[in-house]
Design an enzyme around this catalytic site. Sequence first.
Site, PDB file in Angstrom:
ATOM      1  N   SER A 192       0.838  -1.205   0.000  1.00  0.00           N
ATOM      2  CA  SER A 192       0.000   0.000   0.000  1.00  0.00           C
ATOM      3  C   SER A 192       0.865   1.245   0.000  1.00  0.00           C
ATOM      4  CB  SER A 192      -0.896   0.021   1.241  1.00  0.00           C
ATOM      5  OG  SER A 192      -0.124   0.284   2.408  1.00  0.00           O
ATOM      6  N   CYS A 193       0.237   2.387  -0.243  1.00  0.00           N
ATOM      7  CA  CYS A 193       0.970   3.647  -0.251  1.00  0.00           C
ATOM      8  C   CYS A 193       1.579   3.932   1.118  1.00  0.00           C
ATOM      9  CB  CYS A 193       0.056   4.794  -0.684  1.00  0.00           C
ATOM     10  SG  CYS A 193      -1.448   4.984   0.319  1.00  0.00           S
TER      11      CYS A 193
ATOM     12  N   GLY B 113      -4.183  -1.350   7.749  1.00  0.00           N
ATOM     13  CA  GLY B 113      -3.386  -2.551   7.925  1.00  0.00           C
ATOM     14  C   GLY B 113      -1.912  -2.302   7.695  1.00  0.00           C
TER      15      GLY B 113
ATOM     16  N   THR C  37     -10.346   8.916  -0.185  1.00  0.00           N
ATOM     17  CA  THR C  37     -10.181   8.107  -1.389  1.00  0.00           C
ATOM     18  C   THR C  37     -11.547   7.795  -1.988  1.00  0.00           C
ATOM     19  OG1 THR C  37     -10.172   6.063  -0.094  1.00  0.00           O
ATOM     20  CG2 THR C  37      -8.036   7.059  -0.566  1.00  0.00           C
TER      21      THR C  37
END
Length: 496
Positions: free
Chosen positions: A294-295, A354, A325
């Site tokens: 993820s980013c 997460g 988002t």
Amino acid sequence: MAIFAIEPAITFETHRSEWVTREEHAEQLIPLIGRLYRNHGVVTSIHGHRLINLSATGVITVHDRARDRGHAELTLDQTRTVLEALLEIAPQPASIDIARLALSLQQNEARDPAAHLRAELGKVSEITPTAGNTDVVLYGFGRIGRLLARILIDHAGNGHGLRLRAIVVRRGSENDLTKRASLLSRDSVHGPFAGSVTVDAEENVLIANGTRIQVIYADDPAHVDYTAYGITDAIIVDNTGRWRDEDGLSEHLRSPGASRVLLTAPGKTPVKNIVHGINDDTITMDDKILSAASCTTNAITPVLKAVDHAYGVARGHVETVHSFTNDQNLTDNFHRGDRRGRSAVLNMVITETGAAKAVAKALPELAGRLTGSSIRVPTPDVSLAILNLTLERPTTKDEVNDYLRRVSLHSNLRQQVDYVESPEVVSTDFVGSHRAGIVDGLATIAEDRNLILYVWYDNEYGYSSQVIRVLEKMAGTHPVVIPARLDLELTFRALR
């Protein structure tokens, strides 16, 4: 009175003349930079800031930025000397830091720059990746998909390496193709596309800066014959996030012409989650399905690795202040997720992340040491991670900041970690940053073994840049870095 009237005029004319001269010199560098890129595949930079496709003002800005960050002054004439010497050498494809080579010339008082640099680059041909072209297909053309397209087109260079061949989408309307072209051309956050985008309606093709991109309409990843479009052994980049496990993502591999898959979202075990700069060395040709994580994971993992290496991370909590988002509602409406049904543009929204647990997938030594949570805020891009860490060894604000600054400048995490010290920066200043995360040095809090770091990150562009680096690693086309960067141990020793 006459003295005070004349002196400002002389100062103005002098400064203006100096600027015009610098502009002229910068303009002379542009074709040299372009020839190295297009004819030799050489990506030039000044302390990590790329020179390719910059205007004369942009070239000057990159030089001034290096000086403002505490580097020795690099003149445009010094840059020209290095560029001309490189063109004389005609090197293999590489990522070359002009500033560091210029410093080497200066320190060695080299009378023959080409001969000196030829010795510096002597091993390039031996270690340059030999892979040919690799076809890339973007499955999904949303926020990340379009930024990946922009970067791939911008990196097309001499036509070797990664080649964007197609995008796969669901047809949205009768004028779908025109709308896709418009979304690539115009972006409310990242600005206009640098170049031209045209449409070939008969062939369902977008043409962007000479790159021909086939638009394929499909509802199922397994029902596309890429070979019908001349696409073979392609890496499929899944930007939809619909499938995150091995079974779902393997559907892509049933399509003729597809050979591997890269997911731009966290993957579920046993899919490898790759953070470039951290565990990309674990990628093998046998890996058919990978995730670029993820980013947020990409933003914090390199910083955590650097801190853990130097001081040891006993435990910590990661709080992300994240831009809203597409999975949130613009106005209050039903949403299956907790709180995300409330208006994204009017509220701060507490949600889960997460990312803290995901760090352990790329950096196993931190497994079980981190917790995390997130707050979505009403901004469209650029997020902030707050790392509240308990260290195994004490440090001070000055020491840890100096170390992280050196990591951003000289280490093998330089592509991932940036560092800034300014009392005026805010989130929009980091839109378009190609680094995974930027440490805000003035916000650092350090007291004995307690450390709090603030890490900015463009959760769109910075993450997309990391995805491209993973793609290059998968394809074997990531350029050789010249001069070689220091490992973290050598970077930390420089403090002692």
